[in-house]
Design a protein around this motif. Structure first.
Motif, PDB file in Angstrom:
ATOM      1  N   TYR A  24       1.157  -1.415   0.088  1.00  0.00           N
ATOM      2  CA  TYR A  24      -0.093  -0.152   0.487  1.00  0.00           C
ATOM      3  C   TYR A  24       0.704   1.313   0.150  1.00  0.00           C
ATOM      4  O   TYR A  24       1.600   1.330   0.678  1.00  0.00           O
ATOM      5  CB  TYR A  24      -0.780   0.467   1.401  1.00  0.00           C
ATOM      6  CG  TYR A  24      -2.283   0.968   1.627  1.00  0.00           C
ATOM      7  CD1 TYR A  24      -2.192   2.123   0.117  1.00  0.00           C
ATOM      8  CD2 TYR A  24      -2.395   1.527   2.590  1.00  0.00           C
ATOM      9  CE1 TYR A  24      -3.097   2.718   0.473  1.00  0.00           C
ATOM     10  CE2 TYR A  24      -3.261   2.717   2.806  1.00  0.00           C
ATOM     11  CZ  TYR A  24      -3.601   3.153   1.653  1.00  0.00           C
ATOM     12  OH  TYR A  24      -4.627   4.226   1.624  1.00  0.00           O
ATOM     13  N   LEU A  57      -2.415  -1.116  -3.735  1.00  0.00           N
ATOM     14  CA  LEU A  57      -3.265   0.185  -4.245  1.00  0.00           C
ATOM     15  C   LEU A  57      -2.495   1.455  -3.644  1.00  0.00           C
ATOM     16  O   LEU A  57      -1.545   0.831  -2.840  1.00  0.00           O
ATOM     17  CB  LEU A  57      -4.586   0.301  -2.336  1.00  0.00           C
ATOM     18  CG  LEU A  57      -5.413  -0.766  -3.034  1.00  0.00           C
ATOM     19  CD1 LEU A  57      -5.878  -1.157  -1.325  1.00  0.00           C
ATOM     20  CD2 LEU A  57      -6.423   0.018  -3.654  1.00  0.00           C
ATOM     21  N   ASN A  88      -4.670  -0.851 -11.671  1.00  0.00           N
ATOM     22  CA  ASN A  88      -5.285  -0.294 -11.063  1.00  0.00           C
ATOM     23  C   ASN A  88      -4.255   0.582 -11.232  1.00  0.00           C
ATOM     24  O   ASN A  88      -4.310   2.181 -11.346  1.00  0.00           O
ATOM     25  CB  ASN A  88      -5.207  -0.976  -9.869  1.00  0.00           C
ATOM     26  CG  ASN A  88      -6.828   0.317  -9.343  1.00  0.00           C
ATOM     27  OD1 ASN A  88      -6.828   1.032  -9.599  1.00  0.00           O
ATOM     28  ND2 ASN A  88      -6.061  -0.152  -8.129  1.00  0.00           N
TER      29      ASN A  88
ATOM     30  N   ASP B 591      -4.150   3.936   8.937  1.00  0.00           N
ATOM     31  CA  ASP B 591      -4.609   2.764   7.818  1.00  0.00           C
ATOM     32  C   ASP B 591      -5.911   1.892   7.440  1.00  0.00           C
ATOM     33  O   ASP B 591      -6.443   1.257   6.918  1.00  0.00           O
ATOM     34  CB  ASP B 591      -3.714   1.841   7.191  1.00  0.00           C
ATOM     35  CG  ASP B 591      -2.148   2.559   6.890  1.00  0.00           C
ATOM     36  OD1 ASP B 591      -2.166   3.603   6.852  1.00  0.00           O
ATOM     37  OD2 ASP B 591      -0.855   1.722   6.863  1.00  0.00           O
ATOM     38  N   GLU B 593      -8.896   3.315   6.005  1.00  0.00           N
ATOM     39  CA  GLU B 593      -9.468   3.597   5.727  1.00  0.00           C
ATOM     40  C   GLU B 593      -9.592   2.247   4.166  1.00  0.00           C
ATOM     41  O   GLU B 593      -9.917   1.706   3.281  1.00  0.00           O
ATOM     42  CB  GLU B 593      -8.533   4.365   4.228  1.00  0.00           C
ATOM     43  CG  GLU B 593      -7.749   4.256   4.254  1.00  0.00           C
ATOM     44  CD  GLU B 593      -6.749   4.739   5.050  1.00  0.00           C
ATOM     45  OE1 GLU B 593      -6.927   4.748   5.810  1.00  0.00           O
ATOM     46  OE2 GLU B 593      -5.166   5.205   4.656  1.00  0.00           O
ATOM     47  N   LEU B 594      -8.095   1.167   4.401  1.00  0.00           N
ATOM     48  CA  LEU B 594      -8.432   0.173   3.682  1.00  0.00           C
ATOM     49  C   LEU B 594      -9.359  -1.079   4.456  1.00  0.00           C
ATOM     50  O   LEU B 594      -9.903  -1.241   3.239  1.00  0.00           O
ATOM     51  CB  LEU B 594      -6.595  -0.601   3.813  1.00  0.00           C
ATOM     52  CG  LEU B 594      -5.374   0.062   3.529  1.00  0.00           C
ATOM     53  CD1 LEU B 594      -4.473  -1.001   4.111  1.00  0.00           C
ATOM     54  CD2 LEU B 594      -5.884  -0.804   2.101  1.00  0.00           C
ATOM     55  N   TYR B 598     -11.668  -2.694   1.143  1.00  0.00           N
ATOM     56  CA  TYR B 598     -12.213  -3.600   0.870  1.00  0.00           C
ATOM     57  C   TYR B 598     -13.211  -4.441   1.601  1.00  0.00           C
ATOM     58  O   TYR B 598     -13.786  -5.036   1.136  1.00  0.00           O
ATOM     59  CB  TYR B 598     -11.132  -4.808   2.452  1.00  0.00           C
ATOM     60  CG  TYR B 598      -9.594  -4.771   2.366  1.00  0.00           C
ATOM     61  CD1 TYR B 598      -9.107  -5.575   0.614  1.00  0.00           C
ATOM     62  CD2 TYR B 598      -8.834  -4.323   2.652  1.00  0.00           C
ATOM     63  CE1 TYR B 598      -8.096  -4.818   0.351  1.00  0.00           C
ATOM     64  CE2 TYR B 598      -7.092  -4.556   2.503  1.00  0.00           C
ATOM     65  CZ  TYR B 598      -6.799  -5.037   1.056  1.00  0.00           C
ATOM     66  OH  TYR B 598      -5.568  -4.405   0.774  1.00  0.00           O
ATOM     67  N   LYS B 612     -12.426  -3.706 -12.288  1.00  0.00           N
ATOM     68  CA  LYS B 612     -11.887  -2.371 -12.710  1.00  0.00           C
ATOM     69  C   LYS B 612     -12.643  -1.150 -12.269  1.00  0.00           C
ATOM     70  O   LYS B 612     -12.241  -0.895 -11.790  1.00  0.00           O
ATOM     71  CB  LYS B 612     -11.763  -2.349 -14.813  1.00  0.00           C
ATOM     72  CG  LYS B 612     -10.811  -1.085 -15.372  1.00  0.00           C
ATOM     73  CD  LYS B 612     -10.867  -1.259 -16.636  1.00  0.00           C
ATOM     74  CE  LYS B 612     -10.267  -0.127 -17.038  1.00  0.00           C
ATOM     75  NZ  LYS B 612     -10.507  -0.334 -18.565  1.00  0.00           N
ATOM     76  N   ASN B 615     -11.572  -1.961  -8.384  1.00  0.00           N
ATOM     77  CA  ASN B 615      -9.885  -0.870  -8.023  1.00  0.00           C
ATOM     78  C   ASN B 615     -10.485   0.413  -8.043  1.00  0.00           C
ATOM     79  O   ASN B 615     -10.176   1.139  -7.199  1.00  0.00           O
ATOM     80  CB  ASN B 615      -9.206  -1.171  -9.080  1.00  0.00           C
ATOM     81  CG  ASN B 615      -8.540  -2.367  -8.843  1.00  0.00           C
ATOM     82  OD1 ASN B 615      -8.978  -2.948  -7.647  1.00  0.00           O
ATOM     83  ND2 ASN B 615      -8.297  -3.449 -10.098  1.00  0.00           N
ATOM     84  N   LYS B 618     -12.605   1.689  -4.708  1.00  0.00           N
ATOM     85  CA  LYS B 618     -11.510   1.503  -3.606  1.00  0.00           C
ATOM     86  C   LYS B 618     -10.869   2.473  -3.560  1.00  0.00           C
ATOM     87  O   LYS B 618     -10.417   3.503  -2.447  1.00  0.00           O
ATOM     88  CB  LYS B 618     -11.118   0.028  -3.581  1.00  0.00           C
ATOM     89  CG  LYS B 618     -11.700  -1.869  -3.411  1.00  0.00           C
ATOM     90  CD  LYS B 618     -10.096  -2.601  -3.651  1.00  0.00           C
ATOM     91  CE  LYS B 618      -9.303  -2.608  -2.903  1.00  0.00           C
ATOM     92  NZ  LYS B 618      -8.960  -4.281  -3.721  1.00  0.00           N
ATOM     93  N   THR B 619     -10.260   2.471  -4.347  1.00  0.00           N
ATOM     94  CA  THR B 619      -9.097   3.951  -5.159  1.00  0.00           C
ATOM     95  C   THR B 619      -9.958   5.701  -3.746  1.00  0.00           C
ATOM     96  O   THR B 619      -9.650   6.398  -3.560  1.00  0.00           O
ATOM     97  CB  THR B 619      -8.019   4.282  -6.151  1.00  0.00           C
ATOM     98  OG1 THR B 619      -7.767   2.973  -6.158  1.00  0.00           O
ATOM     99  CG2 THR B 619      -7.337   5.000  -5.782  1.00  0.00           C
ATOM    100  N   ILE B 622     -10.920   5.003  -0.450  1.00  0.00           N
ATOM    101  CA  ILE B 622      -9.691   5.723   0.032  1.00  0.00           C
ATOM    102  C   ILE B 622      -9.392   7.094   0.135  1.00  0.00           C
ATOM    103  O   ILE B 622      -8.677   8.140   0.623  1.00  0.00           O
ATOM    104  CB  ILE B 622      -8.224   4.951  -0.559  1.00  0.00           C
ATOM    105  CG1 ILE B 622      -8.755   3.045  -0.107  1.00  0.00           C
ATOM    106  CG2 ILE B 622      -6.880   5.530   0.030  1.00  0.00           C
ATOM    107  CD1 ILE B 622      -7.261   2.314  -0.696  1.00  0.00           C
ATOM    108  N   GLU B 623      -9.545   8.010  -0.682  1.00  0.00           N
ATOM    109  CA  GLU B 623      -9.096   9.244  -0.468  1.00  0.00           C
ATOM    110  C   GLU B 623     -10.316   9.861  -0.242  1.00  0.00           C
ATOM    111  O   GLU B 623      -9.849  11.271   0.296  1.00  0.00           O
ATOM    112  CB  GLU B 623      -9.143   9.822  -2.615  1.00  0.00           C
ATOM    113  CG  GLU B 623      -7.826   9.429  -3.468  1.00  0.00           C
ATOM    114  CD  GLU B 623      -7.126   9.542  -2.681  1.00  0.00           C
ATOM    115  OE1 GLU B 623      -6.695  10.694  -1.982  1.00  0.00           O
ATOM    116  OE2 GLU B 623      -5.695   8.478  -2.872  1.00  0.00           O
ATOM    117  N   ILE B 626      -9.469   9.771   3.404  1.00  0.00           N
ATOM    118  CA  ILE B 626      -8.467  10.373   3.466  1.00  0.00           C
ATOM    119  C   ILE B 626      -8.514  12.045   3.721  1.00  0.00           C
ATOM    120  O   ILE B 626      -7.739  12.429   4.523  1.00  0.00           O
ATOM    121  CB  ILE B 626      -7.041  10.750   2.134  1.00  0.00           C
ATOM    122  CG1 ILE B 626      -6.513   8.657   2.989  1.00  0.00           C
ATOM    123  CG2 ILE B 626      -6.046  11.558   3.047  1.00  0.00           C
ATOM    124  CD1 ILE B 626      -5.958   8.531   1.678  1.00  0.00           C
TER     125      ILE B 626
END
Lengths: 117, 707
Positions: A24, A57, A88, B591, B593-594, B598, B612, B615, B618-619, B622-623, B626
């Motif tokens: 990560y 990630l 990704n 962390d 946010e992980l 998930y 796709k 993903n 997920k990103t 996470i943002e 944060i």
């Protein structure tokens, strides 16, 4: 023998160094990688390869450290290559314009390798 | 007073805070404009349901809009039951309000004027009316003249809309008021409202001309929750989900009582975030607070004689303590006879104010109204048994605390019970496969092609309403008895029980219920009846054999679902589990946010999103996490996440408490050098993104469509 300031997996070959990015890429891991990369650049290594094979990630803070490494390589006149990115991570770097600033080896699977730069 | 600056006259809460009554408000206002088909509107309400506030809100809206409708509001009073005096109050009130309306001056309505003050301010035309009315000598002609006043407004070109509040009090007024009033209002040729206790109004006013009715029911579950949340914020009194449910259940979603509870808690400096705290405040409300005072005033109004009141408190307590909470009318009659009182008159008053029910030859109290019967019990112990006050207060609190979990258990069971009443009510000679009503056939999964013609059901009620003793074996909401016709035209009764068992119904359980429901059928004198047992997990082989021998229908929940679909009834299953919504609260940092990422991955994967897209989700998530952690200075360090699957999209809402960043700043955030890429990423990865400000924080809503 280079003694690393922070614990990280690296592989040295001549004046090239491969740094293995963690699962990560976030603030702590980005900070570690930047420190190590700056250390190698200061010790005169001319090519840095960041290997993302373990990286699942990436967040924007991790990206900010990567941008720091890119800037540092440019200042030192060293080459930076990003390799083994999963789709990704690659898409993310593309979205942020990183792929325009740095050479990227993108491996979709074991059998195919393509140079996207 | 300038009209624009004033948004409240008689109403006590701002319109936007008047929760859960929009439909009723619209209905009454529509009536003020379109009351041509039937001018009379009866608004039927239980006690303390917020009826007066509804009417005051209507008055304010109509007055402040200053359009052609001239609202007039008059409330009858327990303190004034004399005919001539009441009529005089009506006259003064109406002249004052009409004068204020014509002057566009709501400020006039802040005072209650005397007759002399009104006279001074009247226009020449008004003065003629008042003078004319004042000249009437007999009560009859005076009443006639006064209650014709709105008709005079009408003939002078105004469009009056007359609202009578607490109109049930008319039943207690001295004659000839009641009779004359009922006759006079029949002549009204403009829309008007008669509002008051639901149990009195229909018999008082529902006989002559055509009328519309509006029933004011308890607040809906979601409205009561909204009210609780609003009051919690307003009064700075903390609640949690469990106590919010307890408050709603124990106070029967009554807006007045909920308001009083929060007021009292705020005064006491208490939060309402545990059962103990809630019960302590309710105890205070009964013994030294507003509810105790309200109930005392109510009993004083209904039964002004203290000795009679004491006797009635004793009788109510005795009724509440008896089996099935019923006492024969003859017992009440015997005890009240010694005071030369007609038990019927007193019970009628108690009935109108929903203190008792009249069930055939019995007087019944409802255990739903725990507050009322705690009050009655307390008065019984204090005034009749002369027990020490501290002991009564303490023991009442203890018993309330013991009752709270039981009450909630009942609520939880009820919320998972089937709406058998709705299902039965939809029966209308439909032909349905036999397997919907016969678990033996259903479980073989073999279509036998046989159909059953359902009866036409015309009346459904709880089985306890037919035979109260069955209440000791089954909770309310779990058994219904329905009356109707078979296709042949013969009458038939259906007796249904939902057996809430974790495993299959055994023979002994099935036999027990067949016996009980048969007793009900015999006691009710049903010549022809059907018993139907419903259970989530079906029946054992032995049970099925027995049910077949006794010609009893049997269904599990799946059969019920098919049957409900066939007879076109929705919402039979009350359980509100939404498998399309997930919520999570995460601490900021480390962390975490992980964990969110998930969880989102699993939710999106189950919903069929491509790897796709997953993903990207997920990103982006996470943002967003944060972003919440970095900018909010959140006091509790928590990130609230909601995932909602809707059609072909996943909606993710991320919220947190803390500093409210201006929306414009958020929307236009640019990346600067190495940092500030988060929002650019979210925008690039998701299909839609919205920012919203909450009371003390920010909410980001992100949407990802399926590929």
């Amino acid at each position: 023998m280079v003694e690393l300031e922070v614990p990280l997996s690296v592989f040295l070959e001549g004046r090239e160094v491969v740094v293995y990015v963690e699962n990560y890429l976030n603030k702590p891991s980005g900070d570690r990688i930047e420190k190590v990369c700056l250390q190698f650049l200061n010790e005169g290594y001319r090519k840095l390869i960041l290997d993302f094979r373990e990286t699942e990630l990436v967040n924007s803070i991790g990206v900010s450290f990567l941008l720091g490494i890119i800037d540092a390589c440019e200042r030192h006149g060293s080459e930076l290559v990003l390799t083994n990115l999963n789709e990704n991570v690659f898409n993310l770097f593309e979205l942020l314009g990183i792929t325009k600033r740095v050479k990227v080896d993108f491996i979709e699977d074991e059998s195919s390798t393509r140079d996207l730069h | 007073m300038v009209l624009e600056m004033c948004n409240r006259i008689y109403s006590r809460v701002p319109l936007q805070d008047f929760i859960g009554r929009n439909t009723e408000l619209d209905f009454v206002i529509r009536h003020s404009v379109q009351g041509s088909q039937a001018n009379k509107l009866l608004v039927l309400a239980p006690p303390t349901s917020g009826l007066s506030e509804l009417l005051r809100q209507v008055f304010d809206i109509l007055f402040l809009s200053q359009e052609e409708i001239m609202p007039l509001y008059f409330s009858f009073s327990h303190a004034q039951k004399q005919a001539r005096k009441t009529a005089e109050n009506f006259l003064v009130t109406l002249l004052w309000q009409s004068s204020a309306f014509r002057r566009h001056d709501p400020g006039m309505l802040c005072v209650s004027p005397t007759k002399e003050e009104v006279k001074k301010l009247l226009s020449a035309q008004d003065f003629v009316w008042m003078d004319f009315i004042d000249g009437e000598s007999s009560t009859e002609s005076y009443l006639q003249a006064v209650f014709n006043l709105p008709m005079r407004f009408l003939s002078s070109g105004f469009k009056p809309f007359l609202i009578f509040d607490d109109a049930h009090i008319i039943s207690e007024m001295e004659e000839p008021f009641q009779q004359l009033f009922c006759q006079l209002i029949e002549n009204f040729r403009f829309p008007y409202v008669l509002a008051g206790r639901r149990r009195a109004l229909l018999s008082l006013f529902g006989l002559c001309s055509p009328f519309l009715t509006l029933r004011l029911n308890p607040l809906k579950e979601e409205d009561a929750r909204e009210l609780i949340e609003k009051l919690s914020k307003e009064k700075n009194v903390k609640v949690n989900e469990q106590t919010a449910d307890l408050i709603r259940e124990q106070l029967q979603a009554n807006p007045y009582l909920i308001g009083v509870l929060f007021e009292e808690a705020s005064k006491m400096g208490f939060n309402l975030d545990s059962y103990r705290q809630v019960e302590m405040v309710i105890n205070e409300m009964i013994f030294s607070g507003q509810v105790g005072r309200y109930l005392k005033r109510l009993f004083d109004d209904i039964l002004p004689d203290k000795l009679v009141q004491r006797e009635v408190i004793g009788l109510l307590h005795e009724t509440a303590q008896s089996e099935n909470k019923r006492l024969p009318f003859s017992v009440w009659e015997r005890k009240l006879k010694s005071y030369n009182l007609q038990a019927h008159d007193i019970l009628q008053r108690l009935y109108i104010h929903e203190i008792v029910q009249i069930a055939g030859a019995d007087v019944e109290v409802s255990e739903d109204n725990a507050l009322l019967y705690d009050y009655v019990k307390a008065r019984y112990r204090l005034e009749i048994l002369n027990e020490p006050r501290a002991l009564v207060i303490g023991e009442n609190l203890l018993s309330a605390l013991k009752r709270a979990p039981r009450m909630m258990a009942r609520f939880y069971r009820k919320s998972t019970s089937l709406d058998l009443k709705a299902l039965l009510s939809a029966f209308n000679f439909q032909e349905v496969p036999v397997k919907f009503l016969d678990y033996g056939v259903f479980r073989t999964e073999i279509e036998n092609g046989e159909n059953i013609t359902l009866p036409q059901i015309v009346y459904v009620a709880e089985t306890t309403a037919f035979y109260p003793s069955i209440g000791q074996f089954i909770e309310r909401g779990f058994s219904y008895t329905a009356l109707g016709f078979k296709e042949s035209g013969e009458e038939v009764g259906w007796l249904v029980a939902q057996l809430d068992l974790a495993s299959e119904v055994t023979k002994s359980v099935a036999e027990f219920w067949c016996d009980r429901l048969e007793i009900v059928a015999f006691i009710c004198g049903f010549q022809d009846f059907r018993i139907w047992l419903v259970t989530p997990n079906g029946f054992t082989e032995e049970a099925l054999q027995l049910l077949k021998e006794r010609a009893v229908y049997s269904s599990n929940f799946q059969q019920i679902q098919f049957l409900a679909e066939t007879v076109n009834v929705s919402g039979v299953f009350a359980q509100k589990t939404n498998h399309n919504e997930y919520e999570m609260v995460l601490p900021m940092g480390e962390d975490t946010e992980l964990i969110a990422a998930y969880a989102a991955e699993e939710i999106a994967r189950r919903a069929g999103f491509s790897p796709k897209s997953i993903n990207k989700i997920k990103t982006a998530l996470i943002e967003a996490c944060i972003n919440a952690s970095e900018h909010s200075h959140s006091p509790d360090g928590k990130i609230h996440q909601k995932f909602k699957l809707e059609d072909d999209k996943l909606i993710i809402t991320i919220s947190n408490r803390g500093i409210r960043m201006p929306l414009e700043e958020l929307k236009n955030q640019q990346s600067e050098g190495r940092r500030g890429w988060g929002l650019k990423l979210i925008r690039g990865l998701m299909d839609d993104i919205k920012f919203m400000q909450t009371d003390d924080g920010v909410k980001i809503v992100m949407v990802k469509n399926k590929d």
